[in-house]
Design an enzyme around this catalytic site. Structure first.
Site, PDB file in Angstrom:
ATOM      1  CG  HIS A   1       4.353  -4.910  -7.040  1.00  0.00           C
ATOM      2  ND1 HIS A   1       3.339  -5.920  -7.142  1.00  0.00           N
ATOM      3  CD2 HIS A   1       3.821  -3.856  -6.212  1.00  0.00           C
ATOM      4  CE1 HIS A   1       2.444  -5.573  -6.265  1.00  0.00           C
ATOM      5  NE2 HIS A   1       2.459  -4.256  -6.086  1.00  0.00           N
TER       6      HIS A   1
ATOM      7  CG  ASP B   1       3.114  -3.600  -2.757  1.00  0.00           C
ATOM      8  OD1 ASP B   1       2.641  -2.765  -3.244  1.00  0.00           O
ATOM      9  OD2 ASP B   1       2.364  -4.435  -1.869  1.00  0.00           O
ATOM     10  CG  ASP B   2       2.685   0.244  -0.830  1.00  0.00           C
ATOM     11  OD1 ASP B   2       2.569   1.347  -1.576  1.00  0.00           O
ATOM     12  OD2 ASP B   2       2.055  -0.708  -1.020  1.00  0.00           O
TER      13      ASP B   2
ATOM     14  CG  HIS C   1      -1.850  -4.623  -7.713  1.00  0.00           C
ATOM     15  ND1 HIS C   1      -1.258  -3.928  -8.234  1.00  0.00           N
ATOM     16  CD2 HIS C   1      -1.453  -4.495  -6.373  1.00  0.00           C
ATOM     17  CE1 HIS C   1      -0.375  -3.178  -7.577  1.00  0.00           C
ATOM     18  NE2 HIS C   1      -0.212  -3.454  -6.390  1.00  0.00           N
TER      19      HIS C   1
ATOM     20  CD  GLU D   1      -2.155  -6.840  -1.950  1.00  0.00           C
ATOM     21  OE1 GLU D   1      -2.792  -6.276  -2.796  1.00  0.00           O
ATOM     22  OE2 GLU D   1      -1.350  -6.356  -1.215  1.00  0.00           O
TER      23      GLU D   1
ATOM     24  CG  HIS E   1       2.163   0.922  -5.221  1.00  0.00           C
ATOM     25  ND1 HIS E   1       1.047   0.998  -5.965  1.00  0.00           N
ATOM     26  CD2 HIS E   1       2.196  -0.626  -4.845  1.00  0.00           C
ATOM     27  CE1 HIS E   1       0.355  -0.297  -6.238  1.00  0.00           C
ATOM     28  NE2 HIS E   1       1.187  -1.069  -5.436  1.00  0.00           N
TER      29      HIS E   1
HETATM   30  N1  ADE Z   1      -1.433   0.222  -3.448  1.00  0.00           N
HETATM   31  C1  ADE Z   1      -0.531   0.367  -2.700  1.00  0.00           C
HETATM   32  N2  ADE Z   1       0.029  -0.790  -2.437  1.00  0.00           N
HETATM   33  C2  ADE Z   1      -0.960  -1.636  -2.728  1.00  0.00           C
HETATM   34  C3  ADE Z   1      -1.162  -2.787  -2.590  1.00  0.00           C
HETATM   35  N3  ADE Z   1      -0.104  -3.800  -1.664  1.00  0.00           N
HETATM   36  N4  ADE Z   1      -2.311  -3.627  -2.988  1.00  0.00           N
HETATM   37  C4  ADE Z   1      -3.127  -2.642  -3.537  1.00  0.00           C
HETATM   38  N5  ADE Z   1      -3.110  -1.397  -3.826  1.00  0.00           N
HETATM   39  C5  ADE Z   1      -2.055  -0.933  -3.382  1.00  0.00           C
HETATM   40 ZN    ZN Z   2       1.092  -3.324  -4.998  1.00  0.00          ZN
END
Ligand code: ADE
Ligand code: ZN
Length: 358
Positions: free
Chosen positions: A39, A300-301, A219, A222, A41
């Site tokens: 996971h 994630d990011d 996703h 969340e 991006h």
């Molecule tokens: N795009 C990038 N990060 C995300 C996240 N945590 N939830 C949904 N979309 C995303």
């Molecule tokens: Zn994500």
């Protein structure tokens, strides 16, 4: 979040006072544990330094003048407040070389954290909307992925994500545009704003993806309710749920996820940064493990949320007092939850056992 807490950084303060030496030893172990990242991006790995470099290269004017200014802007109140700045950052990516630089930087960083397999989300609509075609970003991604496989042994595959703030029709159209460019793409996913955007809107796109032989993740849970996790499974037919932390609100769903062994890709530092949980000490990961859920830990990011996958593992040691057994379980489940073939999974799990046995 309590009103006296000014930013997400202060909420990462360790609860346990582990010695620097023990943390250093655990970090070293974390980096040696073979693991999969499931996971992440790719657009969320854009570090401010690279953002400035690409903006300079492309004559693109950023609304920031220093890296510190960028960091100062990374104070999020929820998912949407993050997405607004994340899509803005992605605008510096314009040429195959830019996408190559982005992917190479991530794969190098992942390799240093012991990642042996990366299944990486990308958001084509973020780029096609700006007039950047599939051939541009796919060329950059693929060349970097091939280089990394040769140079540091990281195996990788792409997951094409539909933006859920856009329509289901747009998703179908994007998939058709993607068809000639699917080499290296293993699955489709669903990301962006979750609230009020139920999975059912993307039923046709997922059906079309299945006919193309693609696997499916999404996703769900969340910020959205546990029912979105259920419909991701029942309507979209996903094999893996991204985040899924809100599943814990519905015991019958937890029982089902355990019974069907559905993997959840959990992102602890992301959940803190986006206020899905108040602080890492309150994260439901220990409860998820106790319930017998198949969970992996992911970044994630990472450029936006304060850490790569190894940092996520390390924070679990510092704040939640995770030990070798829990870290090894997480690394093992990341491998079993991946889309790797069974033989490769077995080989990586054997390696993991040897690292733990020390
Ligand atoms: N795009 C990038 N990060 C995300 C996240 N945590 N939830 C949904 N979309 C995303
Ligand atoms: Zn994500």
């Amino acid at each position: 979040m309590p009103p006296d807490v000014p930013s997400h950084e202060s909420r990462f303060v360790p609860r346990t006072l582990l010695s620097d030496e023990r943390i250093g030893r655990m970090r070293e172990l974390i980096n040696r544990l073979p693991k999969a990242e499931l996971h992440v991006h790719i657009e969320g790995t854009l570090e401010p330094e690279l953002m400035f470099q690409l903006a300079g290269r492309n004559g693109y004017e950023l609304p920031f003048s220093t890296v510190d200014e960028v960091h100062a802007a990374y104070k999020f109140t929820d998912l949407q407040s993050f997405l607004d700045i994340y899509y803005q950052g992605a605008a510096v990516l314009q040429t195959p070389e830019d996408f190559h630089s982005l992917m190479s930087a991530y794969l190098d960083r992942a390799a240093a954290d012991g990642v042996r397999r990366a299944e990486i989300f990308f958001d084509p609509q973020t780029h096609t909307e700006r007039g950047i075609g599939f051939e541009v970003f796919m060329e950059g991604f693929r060349s970097a992925m091939e280089d990394a496989a040769k140079s540091n042994g990281v195996s990788s595959a792409l997951i094409l994500c539909f933006l859920r703030h856009l329509s289901g029709e747009d998703a179908v159209k994007t998939l058709h545009e993607a068809e000639p460019h699917l080499d290296g793409v293993i699955a489709v996913g669903l990301d962006s704003s979750e609230r009020g955007r139920p999975p059912v809107l993307f039923e046709d796109a997922y059906k079309a993806a299945r006919t193309l032989g693609l696997r499916a993740v999404a996703h769900a849970g969340e910020e959205g309710p546990p029912e979105y996790v259920e419909s991701a499974l029942d309507v979209l037919g996903v094999e893996r749920v991204d985040h899924g932390v809100r599943s814990l609100e519905k015991p019958a769903l937890v029982e089902r996820l355990v019974r069907e062994q559905i993997p959840l890709t959990v992102c602890p530092l992301s959940n803190v940064a986006l206020h899905v949980v108040d602080q890492l000490a309150d994260h439901p990961l220990p409860a998820m493990l106790d319930a017998g859920l198949q969970v992996s830990v992911n970044s994630d990011d990472p450029a936006y949320f304060g850490g790569y996958v190894g940092d996520n593992y390390e924070q679990l040691v510092e704040v939640l007092d995770f030990g070798v057994g829990e870290l090894a379980d997480l690394a093992r489940m990341s491998i079993t939850s991946s889309f790797l073939d069974e033989t490769t999974k077995v080989a990586l799990i054997e390696e993991l056992g040897a690292v733990v046995a020390g």
